[in-house]
Scaffold this motif. Sequence first.
Motif, mmCIF file in Angstrom:
data_model
loop_
_atom_site.group_PDB
_atom_site.id
_atom_site.type_symbol
_atom_site.label_atom_id
_atom_site.label_comp_id
_atom_site.label_asym_id
_atom_site.label_seq_id
_atom_site.Cartn_x
_atom_site.Cartn_y
_atom_site.Cartn_z
ATOM 1 N N ILE A 13 0.846 -1.198 0.000
ATOM 2 C CA ILE A 13 0.000 0.000 0.000
ATOM 3 C C ILE A 13 0.882 1.249 0.000
ATOM 4 N N HIS A 14 1.948 1.187 0.770
ATOM 5 C CA HIS A 14 2.882 2.298 0.862
ATOM 6 C C HIS A 14 3.477 2.632 -0.502
ATOM 7 N N ILE A 15 3.835 1.619 -1.251
ATOM 8 C CA ILE A 15 4.384 1.830 -2.595
ATOM 9 C C ILE A 15 3.351 2.517 -3.483
ATOM 10 N N LEU A 16 2.095 2.121 -3.367
ATOM 11 C CA LEU A 16 1.032 2.765 -4.138
ATOM 12 C C LEU A 16 0.949 4.259 -3.794
ATOM 13 N N PHE A 17 0.940 4.589 -2.497
ATOM 14 C CA PHE A 17 0.902 5.999 -2.093
ATOM 15 C C PHE A 17 2.095 6.763 -2.649
ATOM 16 N N TRP A 18 3.266 6.148 -2.563
ATOM 17 C CA TRP A 18 4.497 6.777 -3.031
ATOM 18 C C TRP A 18 4.424 7.030 -4.533
ATOM 19 N N LEU A 19 3.926 6.066 -5.282
ATOM 20 C CA LEU A 19 3.795 6.235 -6.739
ATOM 21 C C LEU A 19 2.799 7.337 -7.086
ATOM 22 N N VAL A 20 1.696 7.397 -6.366
ATOM 23 C CA VAL A 20 0.710 8.454 -6.618
ATOM 24 C C VAL A 20 1.341 9.815 -6.337
ATOM 25 N N LYS A 21 2.053 9.928 -5.210
ATOM 26 C CA LYS A 21 2.716 11.191 -4.859
ATOM 27 C C LYS A 21 3.696 11.607 -5.946
ATOM 28 N N ASP A 22 4.547 10.697 -6.376
ATOM 29 C CA ASP A 22 5.550 11.033 -7.390
ATOM 30 C C ASP A 22 4.930 11.280 -8.765
ATOM 31 N N THR A 23 3.834 10.608 -9.070
ATOM 32 C CA THR A 23 3.130 10.873 -10.330
ATOM 33 C C THR A 23 2.532 12.274 -10.306
ATOM 34 N N CYS A 24 1.983 12.659 -9.165
ATOM 35 C CA CYS A 24 1.466 14.028 -9.031
ATOM 36 C C CYS A 24 2.588 15.042 -9.198
ATOM 37 N N TRP A 25 3.761 14.714 -8.703
ATOM 38 C CA TRP A 25 4.925 15.599 -8.866
ATOM 39 C C TRP A 25 5.237 15.752 -10.342
ATOM 40 N N MET A 26 5.296 14.642 -11.045
ATOM 41 C CA MET A 26 5.616 14.669 -12.468
ATOM 42 C C MET A 26 4.567 15.459 -13.255
ATOM 43 N N LEU A 27 3.292 15.278 -12.894
ATOM 44 C CA LEU A 27 2.199 15.944 -13.603
ATOM 45 C C LEU A 27 1.929 17.355 -13.071
ATOM 46 N N GLU A 28 2.703 17.765 -12.069
ATOM 47 C CA GLU A 28 2.577 19.077 -11.443
ATOM 48 C C GLU A 28 1.192 19.320 -10.846
ATOM 49 N N LEU A 29 0.657 18.277 -10.237
ATOM 50 C CA LEU A 29 -0.599 18.384 -9.507
ATOM 51 C C LEU A 29 -0.240 18.731 -8.057
ATOM 52 N N ARG A 30 -0.023 20.006 -7.819
ATOM 53 C CA ARG A 30 0.568 20.479 -6.560
ATOM 54 C C ARG A 30 -0.159 20.024 -5.316
ATOM 55 N N TRP A 31 -1.430 20.318 -5.229
ATOM 56 C CA TRP A 31 -2.132 20.065 -3.979
ATOM 57 C C TRP A 31 -2.352 18.583 -3.735
ATOM 58 N N ILE A 32 -2.662 17.835 -4.765
ATOM 59 C CA ILE A 32 -2.843 16.385 -4.576
ATOM 60 C C ILE A 32 -1.517 15.753 -4.177
ATOM 61 N N GLY A 33 -0.438 16.147 -4.851
ATOM 62 C CA GLY A 33 0.881 15.621 -4.512
ATOM 63 C C GLY A 33 1.272 15.957 -3.092
ATOM 64 N N THR A 34 1.008 17.184 -2.685
ATOM 65 C CA THR A 34 1.338 17.615 -1.328
ATOM 66 C C THR A 34 0.503 16.861 -0.300
ATOM 67 N N ILE A 35 -0.769 16.679 -0.577
ATOM 68 C CA ILE A 35 -1.641 15.923 0.331
ATOM 69 C C ILE A 35 -1.193 14.470 0.435
ATOM 70 N N MET A 36 -0.700 13.896 -0.665
ATOM 71 C CA MET A 36 -0.261 12.496 -0.662
ATOM 72 C C MET A 36 0.987 12.273 0.191
ATOM 73 N N VAL A 37 1.675 13.348 0.547
ATOM 74 C CA VAL A 37 2.826 13.215 1.446
ATOM 75 C C VAL A 37 2.350 12.651 2.790
ATOM 76 N N ILE A 38 1.186 13.070 3.239
ATOM 77 C CA ILE A 38 0.692 12.689 4.570
ATOM 78 C C ILE A 38 0.510 11.175 4.706
ATOM 79 N N PRO A 39 -0.291 10.522 3.849
ATOM 80 C CA PRO A 39 -0.426 9.065 4.038
ATOM 81 C C PRO A 39 0.869 8.303 3.726
ATOM 82 N N THR A 40 1.669 8.832 2.798
ATOM 83 C CA THR A 40 2.925 8.164 2.465
ATOM 84 C C THR A 40 3.867 8.181 3.670
ATOM 85 N N LEU A 41 4.025 9.350 4.289
ATOM 86 C CA LEU A 41 4.875 9.447 5.483
ATOM 87 C C LEU A 41 4.282 8.687 6.669
ATOM 88 N N ALA A 42 2.975 8.779 6.831
ATOM 89 C CA ALA A 42 2.331 8.098 7.966
ATOM 90 C C ALA A 42 2.559 6.589 7.889
#
Length: 110
Positions: A13-42
């Motif tokens: 599950i952690h890998i999935l969160f990490w991939l979503v976060k990094d995909t948002c980074w690549m696509l420059e989806l700022r707020w979604i990427g930033t929000i995805m930091v929370i579950p990934t770090l948690a």
Amino acid sequence: MEIFEKLRKYENIHILFWLVKDTCWMLELRWIGTIMVIPTLALAIYMVYKSRPLKEFYINLAVLFWICANSFWMVTEFFHHPEMRNYAIAPFGAGFLFVVIFYFKTLKKT
């Protein structure tokens, strides 16, 4: 269920969160990427906590610090502070240190 098997499920599950976060980074989806930091770090913190008795503890610590560095770098780019990304070297360095500790302890036992 053994703790290692249980952690393996969380790791997936952690890998999935990490991939979503990094995909948002690549696509420059700022707020979604930033929000995805929370579950990934948690989840990374949870995995570190639960892996304390296991030899993978240091690897999980390395992953936690890698995600901290990676997330910091992402946020500095998202919010127009690229000059600050060099501060990510501290958690990246800590991650490398924990990998070295893991292998030192693993090789020492053999």
